[in-house]
Design an enzyme around this catalytic site. Structure first.
Site, short mmCIF file in Angstrom:
data_model
loop_
_atom_site.label_atom_id
_atom_site.label_comp_id
_atom_site.label_asym_id
_atom_site.label_seq_id
_atom_site.Cartn_x
_atom_site.Cartn_y
_atom_site.Cartn_z
N THR A 174 44.82 -6.52 -24.41
CA THR A 174 44.19 -7.37 -25.42
C THR A 174 45.28 -8.07 -26.23
O THR A 174 46.35 -7.52 -26.44
CB THR A 174 43.29 -6.58 -26.39
OG1 THR A 174 42.82 -7.47 -27.42
CG2 THR A 174 44.02 -5.43 -27.06
N SER B 186 44.66 -8.95 -29.33
CA SER B 186 44.17 -8.80 -30.70
C SER B 186 44.68 -7.51 -31.33
O SER B 186 44.48 -6.42 -30.78
CB SER B 186 42.63 -8.79 -30.68
OG SER B 186 42.11 -8.17 -31.83
N ARG C 253 39.25 -28.02 -28.17
CA ARG C 253 40.24 -27.55 -27.21
C ARG C 253 39.71 -27.84 -25.80
O ARG C 253 38.52 -28.06 -25.62
CB ARG C 253 40.48 -26.05 -27.39
CG ARG C 253 41.18 -25.71 -28.69
CD ARG C 253 41.06 -24.22 -28.99
NE ARG C 253 41.67 -23.40 -27.96
CZ ARG C 253 41.45 -22.08 -27.85
NH1 ARG C 253 40.64 -21.47 -28.68
NH2 ARG C 253 42.03 -21.39 -26.89
N ARG D 55 47.16 -12.84 -23.22
CA ARG D 55 46.97 -14.14 -23.84
C ARG D 55 46.39 -15.13 -22.84
O ARG D 55 46.36 -14.89 -21.66
CB ARG D 55 48.33 -14.69 -24.35
CG ARG D 55 48.89 -13.95 -25.54
CD ARG D 55 48.19 -14.29 -26.83
NE ARG D 55 47.89 -15.71 -26.91
CZ ARG D 55 48.79 -16.66 -27.19
NH1 ARG D 55 50.03 -16.34 -27.41
NH2 ARG D 55 48.43 -17.92 -27.25
N GLY D 56 45.95 -16.28 -23.36
CA GLY D 56 45.39 -17.33 -22.51
C GLY D 56 43.90 -17.50 -22.76
O GLY D 56 43.28 -16.73 -23.50
N ASN D 57 43.32 -18.52 -22.16
CA ASN D 57 41.87 -18.70 -22.30
C ASN D 57 41.14 -17.61 -21.51
O ASN D 57 41.76 -16.82 -20.81
CB ASN D 57 41.45 -20.12 -21.89
CG ASN D 57 41.75 -20.42 -20.44
OD1 ASN D 57 41.54 -19.59 -19.56
ND2 ASN D 57 42.25 -21.62 -20.16
N VAL D 58 39.83 -17.58 -21.65
CA VAL D 58 39.04 -16.50 -21.04
C VAL D 58 39.30 -16.39 -19.54
O VAL D 58 39.53 -15.30 -19.00
CB VAL D 58 37.53 -16.73 -21.31
CG1 VAL D 58 36.68 -15.76 -20.49
CG2 VAL D 58 37.23 -16.57 -22.79
N LYS E 189 35.89 -17.32 -35.56
CA LYS E 189 36.86 -16.26 -35.82
C LYS E 189 38.31 -16.76 -35.71
O LYS E 189 39.23 -16.11 -36.22
CB LYS E 189 36.64 -15.08 -34.87
CG LYS E 189 36.94 -15.33 -33.41
CD LYS E 189 36.64 -14.11 -32.57
CE LYS E 189 36.82 -14.35 -31.08
NZ LYS E 189 38.18 -14.65 -30.68
N SER F 60 39.77 -25.79 -23.11
CA SER F 60 39.41 -24.64 -22.27
C SER F 60 37.93 -24.73 -21.91
O SER F 60 37.15 -25.43 -22.57
CB SER F 60 39.69 -23.33 -23.00
OG SER F 60 38.77 -23.15 -24.07
N ARG G 72 43.45 -6.20 -33.97
CA ARG G 72 42.24 -5.47 -34.39
C ARG G 72 41.71 -4.62 -33.24
O ARG G 72 41.41 -3.44 -33.41
CB ARG G 72 41.17 -6.49 -34.83
CG ARG G 72 39.79 -5.89 -35.11
CD ARG G 72 38.77 -7.00 -35.32
NE ARG G 72 38.67 -7.88 -34.16
CZ ARG G 72 37.93 -7.63 -33.08
NH1 ARG G 72 37.21 -6.51 -33.01
NH2 ARG G 72 37.90 -8.48 -32.08
N ARG G 73 41.60 -5.21 -32.05
CA ARG G 73 41.11 -4.45 -30.89
C ARG G 73 42.10 -3.35 -30.50
O ARG G 73 41.71 -2.23 -30.18
CB ARG G 73 40.88 -5.40 -29.71
CG ARG G 73 39.69 -6.33 -29.90
CD ARG G 73 39.65 -7.43 -28.86
NE ARG G 73 38.46 -8.26 -29.02
CZ ARG G 73 38.37 -9.52 -28.63
NH1 ARG G 73 39.41 -10.12 -28.07
NH2 ARG G 73 37.26 -10.20 -28.81
N LYS G 74 43.39 -3.67 -30.54
CA LYS G 74 44.42 -2.70 -30.19
C LYS G 74 44.35 -1.48 -31.12
O LYS G 74 44.34 -0.33 -30.66
CB LYS G 74 45.81 -3.35 -30.29
CG LYS G 74 46.97 -2.41 -30.01
CD LYS G 74 48.30 -3.14 -30.12
CE LYS G 74 49.46 -2.19 -29.82
NZ LYS G 74 50.77 -2.89 -29.89
#
Length: 308
Positions: free
Chosen positions: A123, A125, A10, A145-148, A80, A12, A127-129
């Protein structure tokens, strides 16, 4: 006969860092390579949460197609993000030595943790939510959303108290704030912190080269975690966490599945000798399914199908 190995990635900053790391490691053992950046659908569609897109491997599919078309020889991924079932003709080549697995909270001050009024945390995710809402049920969790780099910018621009990131990603591109809070109570995504190199099954030259980068303990731990995920049939559409650690000739595993609202969870912890680790992820997932996980997964699947 030698060849220049074409590395698909990718485009990014984090993905390029990962691909460049693989390129450097290959150079150290005598292989020439070149980077071929490709934009993925996951980077292009930023107005919907991942779980609403209904696609597993949204960050990897474009690179899979490029490999199968013969445009690149290998692809480098955050492990992941990779579906537990690889496309036909593509195989796992190497798992590099794993970095830190924890999630962190990037914030604008921690006063909000002390008061009782609801906070807003970002977030992308599930899982995180779910894990955040399990601990802080009155908070609001918004999609991010989006890259870091994009996500960090969105945190600055919006009236949110904080956003959750993988520590490894921010460390790798030197964007980890000094005051970030380690969320060691959140169980990470299966294979979080690990980098995966995939190759074409019939490309013996490239597979031989890539296998030399493999880190055995990281391969073992992430394999157990991904078996747990695969057996639960989670993908990116369910709040599933898993972490395996190799320590003193033993493998310590913890796995969990949450309801989407974070109110329910089924968890498991096991420690086995390293030599007995084969099949542990599948066994733990089956135990979770028997102890209420089956009903949780069915309710999650029903909720997801309603989105599509």
């Amino acid at each position: 006969m030698s060849k220049i190995i074409r590395i698909g990635t990718r485009d990014s900053e984090l993905a390029l860092w990962q691909a460049t790391t693989v390129q450097q490691r290959l150079a150290e053992i005598g292989y020439d390579s070149t980077l071929i950046p490709i934009k993925s659908a996951g980077d292009q569609v930023l107005d919907k949460p991942l779980y609403e897109l209904g696609i597993t491997g949204i960050f990897t599919k474009t690179l899979d197609v490029a490999m199968l078309k013969g445009q690149v020889d290998i692809a480098v991924h955050s492990m992941k993000d990779v579906p537990t079932q690889l496309p036909q003709g593509i195989v796992q080549g190497a798992v590099l030595e794993r970095a830190v697995t924890h999630d962190i909270l990037v914030h604008k001050g921690l006063d909000f943790l002390e008061n009782d009024s609801p906070s807003t945390i970002a977030t992308g995710s599930l899982r995180r939510k779910a894990q955040w809402l399990n601990k802080y049920p009155n908070d609001r969790v918004v999609d991010l959303r989006g890259n870091v780099n994009t996500r960090l910018l969105k945190l600055i621009e919006n009236d949110w108290q904080g956003a959750i990131f993988a520590k490894a990603g921010l460390e790798r591109i030197k964007l980890l704030p000094k005051d970030a809070v380690l969320l060691d109570w959140i169980i990470p995504a299966p294979a979080q912190g690990a980098m995966l190199v995939v190759a074409l099954e019939n490309d013996d030259f490239t597979r031989t080269a890539v296998e030399k980068l493999n880190h055995k303990e990281s391969e073992l731990a992430t394999g157990v975690e991904r078996d747990f995920l695969r057996t639960l049939e989670g993908g990116c559409t369910a709040p599933i966490g898993a972490l395996a650690r190799c320590e003193n000739e033993k493998l310590h595993f913890e796995g969990v599945v949450f309801s989407l609202d974070g109110k329910q969870k089924v968890e498991i912890k096991k420690t086995v000798p390293l030599k007995s680790a084969d099949g542990l992820g599948t066994m733990c997932a089956n135990e979770v399914l028997k102890n209420g996980g089956q009903q949780l997964m069915e309710s999650i699947r029903n909720a997801n199908s309603a989105l599509h």
